[in-house]
Design a protein around this motif. Structure first.
Motif, mmCIF file in Angstrom:
data_model
loop_
_atom_site.group_PDB
_atom_site.id
_atom_site.type_symbol
_atom_site.label_atom_id
_atom_site.label_comp_id
_atom_site.label_asym_id
_atom_site.label_seq_id
_atom_site.Cartn_x
_atom_site.Cartn_y
_atom_site.Cartn_z
ATOM 1 N N UNK A 124 48.925 29.852 27.391
ATOM 2 C CA UNK A 124 48.665 31.412 28.270
ATOM 3 C C UNK A 124 48.473 31.268 29.407
ATOM 4 N N UNK A 125 49.099 32.445 30.443
ATOM 5 C CA UNK A 125 48.685 32.623 31.132
ATOM 6 C C UNK A 125 48.513 34.154 31.491
ATOM 7 N N UNK A 126 47.732 34.867 32.099
ATOM 8 C CA UNK A 126 47.890 35.650 32.556
ATOM 9 C C UNK A 126 47.977 35.866 34.483
ATOM 10 N N UNK A 127 48.852 37.588 34.613
ATOM 11 C CA UNK A 127 49.160 37.747 36.192
ATOM 12 C C UNK A 127 49.352 35.989 36.133
ATOM 13 N N UNK A 128 48.909 36.029 37.608
ATOM 14 C CA UNK A 128 49.347 33.931 38.269
ATOM 15 C C UNK A 128 49.128 33.264 37.342
ATOM 16 N N UNK A 129 47.901 33.788 36.135
ATOM 17 C CA UNK A 129 48.415 32.446 35.597
ATOM 18 C C UNK A 129 49.369 31.612 34.430
ATOM 19 N N UNK A 137 44.383 34.811 35.597
ATOM 20 C CA UNK A 137 44.974 35.473 36.844
ATOM 21 C C UNK A 137 43.964 35.768 37.450
ATOM 22 N N UNK A 138 44.363 36.606 39.049
ATOM 23 C CA UNK A 138 43.861 37.070 40.281
ATOM 24 C C UNK A 138 44.566 36.573 41.392
ATOM 25 N N UNK A 139 45.979 36.862 41.134
ATOM 26 C CA UNK A 139 47.075 36.533 42.297
ATOM 27 C C UNK A 139 46.560 35.131 43.390
ATOM 28 N N UNK A 140 46.641 34.197 42.244
ATOM 29 C CA UNK A 140 46.399 32.740 42.449
ATOM 30 C C UNK A 140 45.308 32.506 43.119
ATOM 31 N N UNK A 170 45.968 42.792 48.282
ATOM 32 C CA UNK A 170 45.346 41.292 47.466
ATOM 33 C C UNK A 170 46.893 40.691 47.212
ATOM 34 N N UNK A 171 48.092 41.112 46.756
ATOM 35 C CA UNK A 171 49.153 40.584 46.576
ATOM 36 C C UNK A 171 49.623 40.048 47.534
ATOM 37 N N UNK A 172 49.569 40.534 48.830
ATOM 38 C CA UNK A 172 50.323 39.538 50.086
ATOM 39 C C UNK A 172 49.308 38.399 50.518
ATOM 40 N N UNK A 173 48.203 38.933 50.704
ATOM 41 C CA UNK A 173 47.466 37.771 50.650
ATOM 42 C C UNK A 173 46.869 36.247 49.604
ATOM 43 N N UNK A 174 47.560 37.059 48.345
ATOM 44 C CA UNK A 174 48.012 35.863 47.083
ATOM 45 C C UNK A 174 49.410 34.680 47.356
ATOM 46 N N UNK A 175 50.545 35.849 47.364
ATOM 47 C CA UNK A 175 51.221 35.140 47.674
ATOM 48 C C UNK A 175 51.663 33.629 49.693
ATOM 49 N N UNK A 176 50.962 34.567 50.007
ATOM 50 C CA UNK A 176 51.205 33.729 51.542
ATOM 51 C C UNK A 176 50.615 32.746 51.550
ATOM 52 N N UNK A 177 48.961 32.883 50.590
ATOM 53 C CA UNK A 177 48.178 31.668 50.769
ATOM 54 C C UNK A 177 48.900 30.791 50.112
ATOM 55 N N UNK A 232 45.547 43.295 30.755
ATOM 56 C CA UNK A 232 44.433 43.952 30.142
ATOM 57 C C UNK A 232 43.897 43.063 29.405
ATOM 58 N N UNK A 233 44.702 41.491 28.990
ATOM 59 C CA UNK A 233 44.011 41.171 28.495
ATOM 60 C C UNK A 233 42.698 39.682 28.978
ATOM 61 N N UNK A 234 42.855 40.010 30.651
ATOM 62 C CA UNK A 234 41.356 39.599 31.676
ATOM 63 C C UNK A 234 40.518 40.688 31.605
#
Length: 309
Positions: A140-145, A71-74, A200-207, A276-278
């Motif tokens: 498997x993937x967490x959040x953005x993953x 993960x990491x919001x992409x 942080x979420x908005x940055x990830x989504x827009x990029x 919580x996985x990450x």
């Protein structure tokens, strides 16, 4: 909010030798068709990190291998132990040998959608070329993953291509478009129990999905939450009761469960926050992370039992 660029470092250090491996684009015809056939974004060489040791056919053939997307919001994250070691430890203890993928981040040039989806396909076929059977791969993937994993499974479904034996989604970010709404970012009942800053979420989504992307933010490839689909791959979904994304994760699980033929499992750690996985070791939810990993392992055993009947 400070925005940073995380370059994709392909060259291993002396300690990383044999653990950090290059993942080149697949030469299998048709792999990058459909939504992945982009005029600007093309498949490139990425890398992955093996935990706890590289795949060895003589020792690992027939055992489960986890293909994990962090993960990491992409926009942030890496496969190396400094950033993904905790997640890798949980996965290797409870599921199997893990290949953590460093995919292209949208904070870097050329990292918008469908770059990460192309990288997910490259990583899947990298395992196939190593001799790992589809029946032994757990993606498997967490959040953005987790979002990337859903896109991968949708792509395989659309192409009617073979897929992994199971998928594990940990706090998946499944409705990127909805995450812009005030009730999610600023009015959520979980805003005081989660740590995700709206910026942080908005940055990830827009990029990840800028204006020049081939689809908009509401599209099924970016925000799969409202767009359930059929997948041959059984899917286990975890949503935590104190995270901002909980409602959209639960809705996605319910929608997927209503699709005929799907095999969907859902797990809720009621007192835990996001992903919580990450970062369970950072946010103080080590116990909950361990519980969730055990629950995923038990679900995988059940799927294996069912599939042999």
């Amino acid at each position: 909010m400070l925005r940073v660029s995380t370059p994709l470092i392909l060259k291993p250090t002396a300690r990383e030798k044999e653990l950090l491996v290059p993942i080149t684009p697949s030469s299998t015809p048709g792999v990058y068709g459909g939504i992945c056939d982009d005029k600007q974004i093309k498949p490139v060489t990425i890398c992955g990190y093996w935990y706890p040791s590289p795949y060895n056919p003589s020792e690992d053939k027939g055992k489960k291998v986890v293909l994990q997307f962090h993960g990491g919001a992409f926009v942030i994250g890496d496969s190396r132990p400094s950033q993904s070691g905790y997640a890798a430890g949980l996965l290797t203890r409870h599921v199997g040998k893990t290949l953590m993928v460093s995919y292209r981040l949208s904070s870097n040039p050329g990292g918008r959608f469908p770059a990460a989806l192309q990288d997910a396909l490259s990583a899947l076929y990298y395992l196939i070329d190593l001799g790992v059977e589809y029946s032994d791969i757990v993606v498997s993937g967490d959040s953005a993953g987790g979002n990337i994993v859903v896109a991968l499974l949708r792509h395989l479904s659309v192409a009617n291509a073979p897929g992994p034996s199971a998928a594990l989604l940990w706090s998946p970010w499944v409705d990127v478009a909805k995450s812009f709404t005030p009730e999610i970012l600023y009015q959520s009942p979980h805003r005081w129990t989660d740590y995700i800053p709206p910026a942080f979420a908005i940055w990830g989504a827009n990029t990840y999905c800028p204006k020049d992307a081939p689809v908009n933010m509401h599209d099924r490839w970016i925000s799969p939450g409202p767009h359930p689909f059929y997948t041959k791959t059984p899917m286990w979904i975890q949503g935590n009761g104190q995270e901002i994304l909980f409602e959209q994760i639960k809705e996605f699980a319910n929608g997927m469960n209503l699709v005929e033929g799907n095999k969907i499992g859902f797990h809720n750690e009621e007192t835990a926050s996001h992903d919580i996985l990450l970062v369970g070791n950072v946010t103080g939810f080590e116990k909950e992370a361990e519980n969730a990993a055990k629950a995923a392992a038990e679900w995988l055993k059940l799927q294996q039992f069912i599939s042999t009947k």
